[in-house]
Motif scaffolding. Structure first.
Motif, mmCIF file in Angstrom:
data_model
loop_
_atom_site.group_PDB
_atom_site.id
_atom_site.type_symbol
_atom_site.label_atom_id
_atom_site.label_comp_id
_atom_site.label_asym_id
_atom_site.label_seq_id
_atom_site.Cartn_x
_atom_site.Cartn_y
_atom_site.Cartn_z
ATOM 1 N N ILE A 62 10.937 -24.906 -28.504
ATOM 2 C CA ILE A 62 10.714 -25.983 -27.546
ATOM 3 C C ILE A 62 12.053 -26.399 -26.943
ATOM 4 N N PRO A 63 12.062 -26.881 -25.686
ATOM 5 C CA PRO A 63 13.316 -27.191 -24.991
ATOM 6 C C PRO A 63 14.120 -28.275 -25.698
ATOM 7 N N GLU A 64 15.453 -28.103 -25.641
ATOM 8 C CA GLU A 64 16.346 -29.131 -26.184
ATOM 9 C C GLU A 64 16.763 -30.137 -25.117
ATOM 10 N N THR A 65 16.424 -29.859 -23.848
ATOM 11 C CA THR A 65 16.712 -30.771 -22.739
ATOM 12 C C THR A 65 15.461 -30.879 -21.861
ATOM 13 N N THR A 66 15.485 -31.786 -20.907
ATOM 14 C CA THR A 66 14.341 -32.021 -20.028
ATOM 15 C C THR A 66 14.097 -30.828 -19.109
ATOM 16 N N LEU A 67 12.856 -30.383 -19.007
ATOM 17 C CA LEU A 67 12.500 -29.329 -18.062
ATOM 18 C C LEU A 67 12.605 -29.859 -16.636
ATOM 19 N N GLU A 68 13.150 -29.041 -15.720
ATOM 20 C CA GLU A 68 13.297 -29.439 -14.326
ATOM 21 C C GLU A 68 12.667 -28.402 -13.405
ATOM 22 N N PHE A 69 11.886 -28.885 -12.416
ATOM 23 C CA PHE A 69 11.254 -28.021 -11.425
ATOM 24 C C PHE A 69 11.526 -28.566 -10.032
ATOM 25 N N ASN A 70 11.642 -27.649 -9.061
ATOM 26 C CA ASN A 70 11.965 -28.057 -7.693
ATOM 27 C C ASN A 70 10.831 -28.836 -7.042
ATOM 28 N N ASP A 71 9.587 -28.489 -7.373
ATOM 29 C CA ASP A 71 8.430 -29.205 -6.823
ATOM 30 C C ASP A 71 7.221 -28.950 -7.717
ATOM 31 N N TRP A 72 6.091 -29.598 -7.374
ATOM 32 C CA TRP A 72 4.883 -29.467 -8.185
ATOM 33 C C TRP A 72 4.312 -28.050 -8.137
ATOM 34 N N SER A 73 4.515 -27.360 -7.002
ATOM 35 C CA SER A 73 4.035 -25.980 -6.907
ATOM 36 C C SER A 73 4.769 -25.086 -7.895
ATOM 37 N N GLU A 74 6.070 -25.296 -8.047
ATOM 38 C CA GLU A 74 6.846 -24.516 -9.004
ATOM 39 C C GLU A 74 6.410 -24.823 -10.435
ATOM 40 N N PHE A 75 6.109 -26.095 -10.689
ATOM 41 C CA PHE A 75 5.599 -26.470 -12.003
ATOM 42 C C PHE A 75 4.273 -25.764 -12.281
ATOM 43 N N ALA A 94 -0.614 -33.885 -4.362
ATOM 44 C CA ALA A 94 0.692 -33.495 -4.898
ATOM 45 C C ALA A 94 0.567 -32.614 -6.136
ATOM 46 N N VAL A 95 -0.127 -33.121 -7.145
ATOM 47 C CA VAL A 95 -0.224 -32.411 -8.422
ATOM 48 C C VAL A 95 -1.381 -31.406 -8.356
ATOM 49 N N PRO A 96 -1.139 -30.122 -8.621
ATOM 50 C CA PRO A 96 -2.250 -29.164 -8.627
ATOM 51 C C PRO A 96 -3.187 -29.413 -9.797
ATOM 52 N N ASP A 97 -4.436 -28.976 -9.644
ATOM 53 C CA ASP A 97 -5.367 -29.011 -10.776
ATOM 54 C C ASP A 97 -4.971 -27.908 -11.754
ATOM 55 N N ILE A 98 -4.693 -28.282 -13.010
ATOM 56 C CA ILE A 98 -4.276 -27.328 -14.039
ATOM 57 C C ILE A 98 -5.239 -27.454 -15.209
ATOM 58 N N GLU A 99 -5.898 -26.362 -15.547
ATOM 59 C CA GLU A 99 -6.855 -26.366 -16.642
ATOM 60 C C GLU A 99 -6.547 -25.236 -17.606
ATOM 61 N N LEU A 100 -6.676 -25.511 -18.898
ATOM 62 C CA LEU A 100 -6.298 -24.534 -19.910
ATOM 63 C C LEU A 100 -7.174 -24.698 -21.148
ATOM 64 N N SER A 101 -7.757 -23.599 -21.585
ATOM 65 C CA SER A 101 -8.468 -23.544 -22.856
ATOM 66 C C SER A 101 -7.518 -22.949 -23.887
ATOM 67 N N VAL A 102 -7.288 -23.676 -24.996
ATOM 68 C CA VAL A 102 -6.250 -23.291 -25.948
ATOM 69 C C VAL A 102 -6.827 -23.150 -27.351
ATOM 70 N N GLY A 103 -6.478 -22.065 -28.024
ATOM 71 C CA GLY A 103 -6.751 -21.914 -29.440
ATOM 72 C C GLY A 103 -5.430 -21.865 -30.195
ATOM 73 N N ILE A 104 -5.315 -22.634 -31.265
ATOM 74 C CA ILE A 104 -4.078 -22.677 -32.058
ATOM 75 C C ILE A 104 -4.410 -22.203 -33.463
ATOM 76 N N ILE A 105 -3.797 -21.107 -33.865
ATOM 77 C CA ILE A 105 -4.000 -20.535 -35.189
ATOM 78 C C ILE A 105 -2.870 -20.989 -36.097
ATOM 79 N N GLY A 106 -3.187 -21.674 -37.173
ATOM 80 C CA GLY A 106 -2.167 -22.103 -38.119
ATOM 81 C C GLY A 106 -1.494 -23.396 -37.713
ATOM 82 N N THR A 107 -0.372 -23.693 -38.374
ATOM 83 C CA THR A 107 0.421 -24.896 -38.128
ATOM 84 C C THR A 107 1.764 -24.499 -37.556
ATOM 85 N N PRO A 108 2.012 -24.724 -36.257
ATOM 86 C CA PRO A 108 3.311 -24.370 -35.683
ATOM 87 C C PRO A 108 4.395 -25.363 -36.104
ATOM 88 N N PHE A 109 5.619 -24.853 -36.243
ATOM 89 C CA PHE A 109 6.789 -25.679 -36.531
ATOM 90 C C PHE A 109 7.871 -25.390 -35.503
#
Length: 351
Positions: A62-75, A94-109
């Motif tokens: 995971i990032p150690e600093t803030t993520l930066e994007f030029n615009d919402w399209s790039e995000f 402004a903000v695009p519709d973003i949809e995601l189905s996620v499965g998480i196996i185990g416990t991430p660290f």
């Protein structure tokens, strides 16, 4: 039953065997030591992602600093290429519709640069996007996206939104831990627990609200018997940097964790969400995740939308979770149901 690609563990030197009585047969479970590897991001159809943080693959960068994007399209492009999200840009929004189905196996660290410690990550996408401060920068403006880390002070005049119902991260046990008790199990036990959670948050800055985020999830966790894992050593590991569109987007540390485990299980979680219309026309979405030899599995739906679009297609009035677990060494199984919200699950039909 469920199965997965095997790792190449080694038996701990001098480890005692655990004998489990299961009917007329006796199963022998030995202590196995593994150095955890990086979790795999597995793409399915557009909009579907599996994060495999299962046996021996529990590490997240995971990032150690803030993520930066030029615009919402790039995000939106980043969400599509990095997480396989389904992204739809809408004219005048402004903000695009973003949809995601996620499965998480185990416990991430992951290694948390804010606390210089290893953390257990319950919601990897939200934890990743917010980084150490819970914020993301787009078009030069900083937005709060993970209210567990950034200020929860929403600008005045913002419409009502239900608060988060689940914490985003918990500090994991670090250092050397004693293994669980072993010996002759005269009365084997195996139990699981099921939980359905709803997390909602504004994406806002000092100038106002731009969007909102929803995370609907159902998690199956083993409570007793079956599979057990404990840490032998935990430390900050290798530093890595990731590029995006020809530039370094973020860097972070991948922790080094050596763990031990014994026993087996098979876990399954199904999340079903319902979106109700006042008359009928209910929308049902469902996702199932399962795997073996893991402490838990999670199935989830995540959406990010512009604040002007208050009714995204993946939004829901309620969650129903179906949970199942099985211990192949003893033949014992357990199941549970969980719910969130006040949705009508009778599924009335339209004429």
């Amino acid at each position: 039953m469920f199965g997965k690609t095997p790792h190449h563990p080694r038996v701990l030197a001098g480890a005692a065997s655990l004998f489990l009585i299961a009917g007329p047969s006796v199963a022998v479970a030995e202590d196995i030591e593994l150095e955890e590897e990086e979790a795999a991001y597995i793409f399915g159809s557009p909009g579907e992602l599996t994060i495999d943080a299962g046996d021996g693959s529990a590490l997240l960068l995971i990032p150690e600093t803030t993520l930066e994007f030029n615009d919402w399209s790039e995000f939106g492009l980043f969400m599509q290429t990095h997480f396989n999200a389904n992204v739809e840009e809408i004219a005048g929004v402004a903000v695009p519709d973003i949809e995601l189905s996620v499965g998480i196996i185990g416990t991430p660290f992951a290694w948390d640069s804010a606390t210089n410690a290893v953390i257990e990550v319950d919601s990897p996408i939200i934890e990743f996007l917010g980084g150490p401060t819970g914020e993301i920068k787009i078009e030069g403006e900083t937005y709060c996206i993970n209210t567990a880390r950034c200020s929860g002070a929403i600008p005045l005049g913002a419409p009502a939104l239900q608060p988060a119902s689940a914490a985003q991260a918990a500090v994991a046990t670090s250092g050397t831990a004693a293994p669980p008790a072993s010996g002759l199990a005269l009365t084997p036990t195996f139990t699981i627990a099921g939980e359905s959670n709803h997390y909602s948050a504004y994406i806002f800055s000092a100038t106002g609200v731009f969007g909102y985020l929803r995370d609907f999830s159902s998690t199956t966790t083993q409570v007793e018997g079956g599979y057990k894992r404990w840490f032998l050593s935990v430390e900050r590991g290798e530093r890595r940097c990731i590029s995006f569109l020809g530039r370094i987007l973020y860097c972070g540390y991948l922790p080094r964790i050596v763990s031990a485990r014994r026993g087996h299980n098979e876990l399954k979680a199904t999340v079903s969400t319902i979106k109700s219309n006042p008359t009928c026309d209910h929308r049902i979405s469902s996702r199932t995740e399962f795997d073996s030899d893991v402490p838990k599995v999670t199935a989830a739906f995540i959406s990010i939308v512009d604040d002007t679009r208050r009714d995204p297609s993946i939004d829901a009035d309620g969650i129903r979770g179906a949970h199942y677990g099985f211990d192949p060494d003893t033949g014992l199984s357990d199941d549970a149901l969980s719910e969130w919200g006040n949705a009508d699950w009778s599924f009335p039909l339209c004429n």
